[in-house]
Design a protein around this motif. Structure first.
Motif, short mmCIF file in Angstrom:
data_model
loop_
_atom_site.label_atom_id
_atom_site.label_comp_id
_atom_site.label_asym_id
_atom_site.label_seq_id
_atom_site.Cartn_x
_atom_site.Cartn_y
_atom_site.Cartn_z
N SER A 58 0.80 -1.22 0.00
CA SER A 58 0.00 0.00 0.00
C SER A 58 0.84 1.28 0.00
CB SER A 58 -0.97 0.02 1.19
OG SER A 58 -0.25 -0.02 2.41
N ASP A 59 1.92 1.33 0.78
CA ASP A 59 2.74 2.54 0.86
C ASP A 59 3.57 2.76 -0.40
OD1 ASP A 59 1.86 2.94 3.47
OD2 ASP A 59 3.60 1.94 4.36
N VAL A 60 4.24 1.70 -0.83
CA VAL A 60 5.12 1.76 -2.00
C VAL A 60 4.84 0.54 -2.85
CG1 VAL A 60 7.51 1.80 -2.80
CG2 VAL A 60 6.92 2.94 -0.66
N LEU A 61 4.49 0.78 -4.11
CA LEU A 61 4.25 -0.33 -5.03
C LEU A 61 5.39 -0.38 -6.04
CD1 LEU A 61 0.44 0.17 -5.72
CD2 LEU A 61 1.53 -1.23 -3.97
N LEU A 62 6.02 -1.53 -6.12
CA LEU A 62 7.13 -1.73 -7.06
C LEU A 62 6.62 -2.51 -8.26
CD1 LEU A 62 9.98 -2.74 -4.58
CD2 LEU A 62 9.37 -0.47 -5.41
N GLN A 63 7.27 -2.30 -9.38
CA GLN A 63 6.89 -3.03 -10.60
C GLN A 63 8.14 -3.33 -11.40
OE1 GLN A 63 3.32 -1.84 -12.57
NE2 GLN A 63 4.17 -2.25 -14.60
N ASP A 64 8.14 -4.47 -12.06
CA ASP A 64 9.20 -4.85 -12.98
C ASP A 64 8.53 -5.27 -14.28
OD1 ASP A 64 11.28 -5.99 -14.44
OD2 ASP A 64 12.21 -6.86 -12.67
N ASP A 65 8.78 -4.54 -15.34
CA ASP A 65 8.14 -4.79 -16.62
C ASP A 65 8.84 -5.88 -17.43
OD1 ASP A 65 6.25 -2.83 -16.07
OD2 ASP A 65 7.46 -1.25 -17.00
N SER A 66 9.84 -6.54 -16.85
CA SER A 66 10.60 -7.61 -17.51
C SER A 66 11.18 -7.15 -18.84
CB SER A 66 9.71 -8.85 -17.71
OG SER A 66 9.28 -9.34 -16.46
N GLU B 128 4.31 3.35 -7.62
CA GLU B 128 3.44 4.23 -6.86
C GLU B 128 4.06 4.51 -5.50
OE1 GLU B 128 -1.12 3.79 -5.41
OE2 GLU B 128 -0.66 3.00 -7.41
N TRP B 129 4.03 5.79 -5.09
CA TRP B 129 4.59 6.21 -3.80
C TRP B 129 3.48 6.86 -2.99
CZ3 TRP B 129 9.24 5.37 -1.61
CH2 TRP B 129 9.60 6.13 -0.50
N LEU C 59 6.73 12.37 2.92
CA LEU C 59 8.07 11.99 2.47
C LEU C 59 8.05 11.89 0.96
CD1 LEU C 59 10.97 11.16 3.15
CD2 LEU C 59 10.16 8.81 3.38
N ASP C 60 8.88 12.71 0.33
CA ASP C 60 8.94 12.71 -1.13
C ASP C 60 9.51 11.40 -1.66
OD1 ASP C 60 7.96 15.31 -1.34
OD2 ASP C 60 9.96 16.20 -1.36
N LYS C 61 9.02 11.02 -2.81
CA LYS C 61 9.55 9.84 -3.51
C LYS C 61 11.03 10.10 -3.79
CE LYS C 61 9.04 7.52 -7.96
NZ LYS C 61 8.24 7.49 -9.20
N PRO C 62 11.89 9.13 -3.48
CA PRO C 62 13.32 9.33 -3.69
C PRO C 62 13.70 9.32 -5.17
CG PRO C 62 12.91 7.09 -3.00
CD PRO C 62 11.60 7.82 -2.92
N THR C 63 14.72 10.08 -5.49
CA THR C 63 15.27 10.05 -6.84
C THR C 63 16.17 8.83 -6.97
OG1 THR C 63 17.23 11.32 -6.23
CG2 THR C 63 15.28 12.59 -6.94
N ASP C 64 16.55 8.51 -8.19
CA ASP C 64 17.47 7.39 -8.41
C ASP C 64 18.79 7.63 -7.69
OD1 ASP C 64 15.59 6.06 -9.95
OD2 ASP C 64 16.43 6.73 -11.85
#
Length: 71
Positions: free
Chosen positions: A24-32, A41-42, A47-52
């Motif tokens: 719910s807080d942070v959703l990760l995705q890998d598009d393969s 999604e952040w 708290l701002d979404k972190p940059t790379d």
């Protein structure tokens, strides 16, 4: 190399967020597509979404956490 989720946890911990829910807080995705996982999604209020580059700065800390956890 530390996983993205570990670096995110370390980033949050350094910014006074002790728990991160990856459903719910942070959703990760890998598009393969060879680019690896990314933050889709952040949802952490205040708290701002972190940059790379911010996440990259947690590589060493993430490696230490994962090594200590036997990952």
């Amino acid at each position: 190399m530390a996983s993205l989720s570990t670096k995110i946890k370390e980033y949050c911990k350094a910014n006074s967020v002790s728990n991160v829910d990856f459903t719910s807080d942070v959703l990760l995705q890998d598009d393969s597509n060879g680019q690896g996982p990314y933050i889709k999604e952040w949802n952490i209020s205040g708290l701002d979404k972190p940059t790379d580059s911010q996440l990259a700065s947690y590589e060493t800390a993430g490696n230490t956490v994962e090594t200590n956890a036997g990952i």
